[in-house]
Every structure is written in C-alpha cells, then in structure tokens.
Write a protein that holds these residues in place. Sequence first.
Motif, PDB file in Angstrom:
ATOM      1  N   ALA A 119       0.449   3.156  -3.519  1.00  0.00           N
ATOM      2  CA  ALA A 119      -0.583   4.179  -3.345  1.00  0.00           C
ATOM      3  C   ALA A 119      -0.056   5.426  -2.648  1.00  0.00           C
ATOM      4  CB  ALA A 119      -1.762   3.598  -2.551  1.00  0.00           C
ATOM      5  N   VAL A 120       0.673   5.241  -1.555  1.00  0.00           N
ATOM      6  CA  VAL A 120       1.090   6.397  -0.758  1.00  0.00           C
ATOM      7  C   VAL A 120       2.263   7.126  -1.404  1.00  0.00           C
ATOM      8  CG1 VAL A 120       1.952   7.132   1.492  1.00  0.00           C
ATOM      9  CG2 VAL A 120       0.232   5.331   1.341  1.00  0.00           C
ATOM     10  N   SER A 162      -1.086   8.519  12.791  1.00  0.00           N
ATOM     11  CA  SER A 162      -0.744   8.821  11.394  1.00  0.00           C
ATOM     12  C   SER A 162       0.009  10.140  11.291  1.00  0.00           C
ATOM     13  CB  SER A 162      -2.019   8.878  10.547  1.00  0.00           C
ATOM     14  OG  SER A 162      -2.712   7.652  10.594  1.00  0.00           O
ATOM     15  N   CYS A 204      -3.974   8.538   3.976  1.00  0.00           N
ATOM     16  CA  CYS A 204      -3.730   7.221   3.388  1.00  0.00           C
ATOM     17  C   CYS A 204      -3.338   6.182   4.435  1.00  0.00           C
ATOM     18  CB  CYS A 204      -2.629   7.316   2.328  1.00  0.00           C
ATOM     19  SG  CYS A 204      -3.131   8.174   0.816  1.00  0.00           S
ATOM     20  N   LEU A 205      -2.774   6.634   5.547  1.00  0.00           N
ATOM     21  CA  LEU A 205      -2.434   5.719   6.632  1.00  0.00           C
ATOM     22  C   LEU A 205      -3.599   5.541   7.598  1.00  0.00           C
ATOM     23  CD1 LEU A 205      -0.392   3.965   8.125  1.00  0.00           C
ATOM     24  CD2 LEU A 205       0.507   6.020   9.218  1.00  0.00           C
ATOM     25  N   LEU A 208       0.834  -1.204   0.000  1.00  0.00           N
ATOM     26  CA  LEU A 208       0.000   0.000   0.000  1.00  0.00           C
ATOM     27  C   LEU A 208       0.870   1.256   0.000  1.00  0.00           C
ATOM     28  CD1 LEU A 208      -2.806   1.343   0.241  1.00  0.00           C
ATOM     29  CD2 LEU A 208      -2.529   1.207   2.723  1.00  0.00           C
ATOM     30  N   ILE A 258      -2.196  14.153   2.775  1.00  0.00           N
ATOM     31  CA  ILE A 258      -2.492  13.018   1.897  1.00  0.00           C
ATOM     32  C   ILE A 258      -1.940  11.737   2.491  1.00  0.00           C
ATOM     33  CG2 ILE A 258      -2.095  12.044  -0.393  1.00  0.00           C
ATOM     34  CD1 ILE A 258      -2.013  14.864  -1.497  1.00  0.00           C
ATOM     35  N   THR A 259      -0.671  11.757   2.898  1.00  0.00           N
ATOM     36  CA  THR A 259      -0.058  10.557   3.468  1.00  0.00           C
ATOM     37  C   THR A 259      -0.734  10.163   4.777  1.00  0.00           C
ATOM     38  OG1 THR A 259       2.038  11.285   2.508  1.00  0.00           O
ATOM     39  CG2 THR A 259       2.141   9.505   4.110  1.00  0.00           C
ATOM     40  N   PHE A 263       3.948   1.496   7.636  1.00  0.00           N
ATOM     41  CA  PHE A 263       2.739   0.856   7.122  1.00  0.00           C
ATOM     42  C   PHE A 263       2.736  -0.635   7.425  1.00  0.00           C
ATOM     43  CE2 PHE A 263       2.071   4.787   5.040  1.00  0.00           C
ATOM     44  CZ  PHE A 263       0.753   4.828   4.636  1.00  0.00           C
ATOM     45  N   PRO A 268      -6.765   3.068   6.166  1.00  0.00           N
ATOM     46  CA  PRO A 268      -6.565   1.622   6.338  1.00  0.00           C
ATOM     47  C   PRO A 268      -6.557   1.188   7.804  1.00  0.00           C
ATOM     48  CG  PRO A 268      -5.021   2.478   4.735  1.00  0.00           C
ATOM     49  CD  PRO A 268      -5.677   3.653   5.373  1.00  0.00           C
ATOM     50  N   ALA A 311       1.215   9.528  -4.246  1.00  0.00           N
ATOM     51  CA  ALA A 311       0.459  10.676  -3.746  1.00  0.00           C
ATOM     52  C   ALA A 311       1.351  11.627  -2.948  1.00  0.00           C
ATOM     53  CB  ALA A 311      -0.708  10.191  -2.890  1.00  0.00           C
TER      54      ALA A 311
END
Length: 260
Positions: free
Chosen positions: A139-140, A221, A234-235, A135, A230-231, A182, A238, A143
């Motif tokens: 994904a991260v 996070s 993204c954490l 991920l 954004i990061t 992650f 999930p 971004a």
Amino acid sequence: MATTEEEDVIDDKPMPLLDHLIELRVRLLWSMAAFMATFFVCYYFKQTIFSFLAEPVAHILETRGGERKMIYTSLTEPFFTYLKVAMFGALFISFPVIATQLWLFIAPGLYRSEKRAIGPFLVATPVLFLMGAALAYYAVFPAAFTFFLAFESPTGGGGIPIEAQLRISEYLDLVMKLVLAFGIVFQLPVGLSLMAKVGIISSKGLKKYRRYAIVGMFVVSAVVAPPDPITQICLALPLIALYEISIFAAKMVEPKPPED
C-alpha cells in the motif's frame, strides 16, 4: 488459593552462574548458525530478493512509460547492496529461530502463570510485524513512489528535463527503513498490552489521553516516514487503529480490581 500458588511454580532447577553462561552461549551459537545459514541462502538468491523489493517502483516506472532500471555510481555499490539484501532477508527468515532460542533461555526462569501470560504476545509480535511490512510493501510503496516520481518533467517546452535515476543503494535503504518502521510501529498493541498487564497503564488512561496519542502518532509518522503527506497518513491511520485495538486489549489483560 493454596492450590493455585502450588501450581504456579518455576520449572527450573538451581544452576551455577557458569552453567547459565554455557546455556547462553549455546543459544547464541544456534541463533548465529541460523542467521548465517539463511544469510548464505539469501545471498544466493540476492537478485531475486532485490527484484521483489524493487517491483513496486519498477511497475510504476513501466506504467509511466519509463525503463525498468536502476543505476549505481561506484564499483562496490552493487556488492554492498546485495550484502544488505542478504542480511535483511536472513534477519526476516531466521527471526523465528532466534526468538525461539531466546525463549528457551528465559522460559525456565519464569513462573507458569508468566509463561501463559507472555505466550500470546510472542505469537502476536511476528504476526503484527509481518502485517506492518505487508502494508508498507503493498500500500505505502506504490503511493509514495508515485508521489516522488511525479516530480519528473518531460523534455521540451524550453524547460530543463528532470528524469529519475534511481540508485540501488539509496532505494534499498529507503525500502528497509519503511519496512522496519511499519513493522516496529505495528508492535504498539503488544507494548501497551504488556504495560497494562503489569499495571503500568490502564485502559481508562489510554482512553483519557487518546487525543494526545493521536497527535503524537502524526508526529512519529512525520519523523519516521519520508517527507510526503501520503506516506505519513498511511502510517498514522494504522497507528490510530492499533491504538484503539490496544485499548480493547489492555482492558482484557489489565489486573481486575478486587471485589468487595
């Protein structure tokens, strides 16, 4: 009931302390041998591994019309960076061997029921870690790097141009931090399920404190991830999903109340 207790035995013979220490040394030697062997292999392919880790930011630089390059500011920086790359790759590849040696050392001292209970968690741990790392990479990274590189400003207009010059050591440190972060936070279902298994927490308690857990996940996070929204999102998202999965898993493994 007596039959169940008789079957739930420890498959181990009494051993003196010295024999246990010898067994521990053997397991440590096998683990070190696996790590060193994979380290030398990874160091041989150091440039390939680093290129794989740098591909997300290189692709973004290319799409923005920039050069696919990084810099270093000291003579020893590339050498130590490649050492970190090799150690990072060796830890990933040799982890199954190290985990197996650890299991072979502690398994003889466990009851059969404990082995059956712990077995699924041993399988889930590396799978969840890889899912978290994937991920982060797919994904991260795109971004986050797009967000950071957006601060570049073009030349002209009377302003001072700002151009990104990526150092290989700083980039690798950021990548390793995100991958490890992650991978570790994806162990949330394993940790909560184990605590539910031994009765420390319950699925009802997890549901009751869900709102506080969500706030805590955003705090975690913000601490673990780089300082961009954004990061962090993204954490956090999930983590929230994994918390819901943990509630379901805890309900399945927690001790059932005695029937009247």
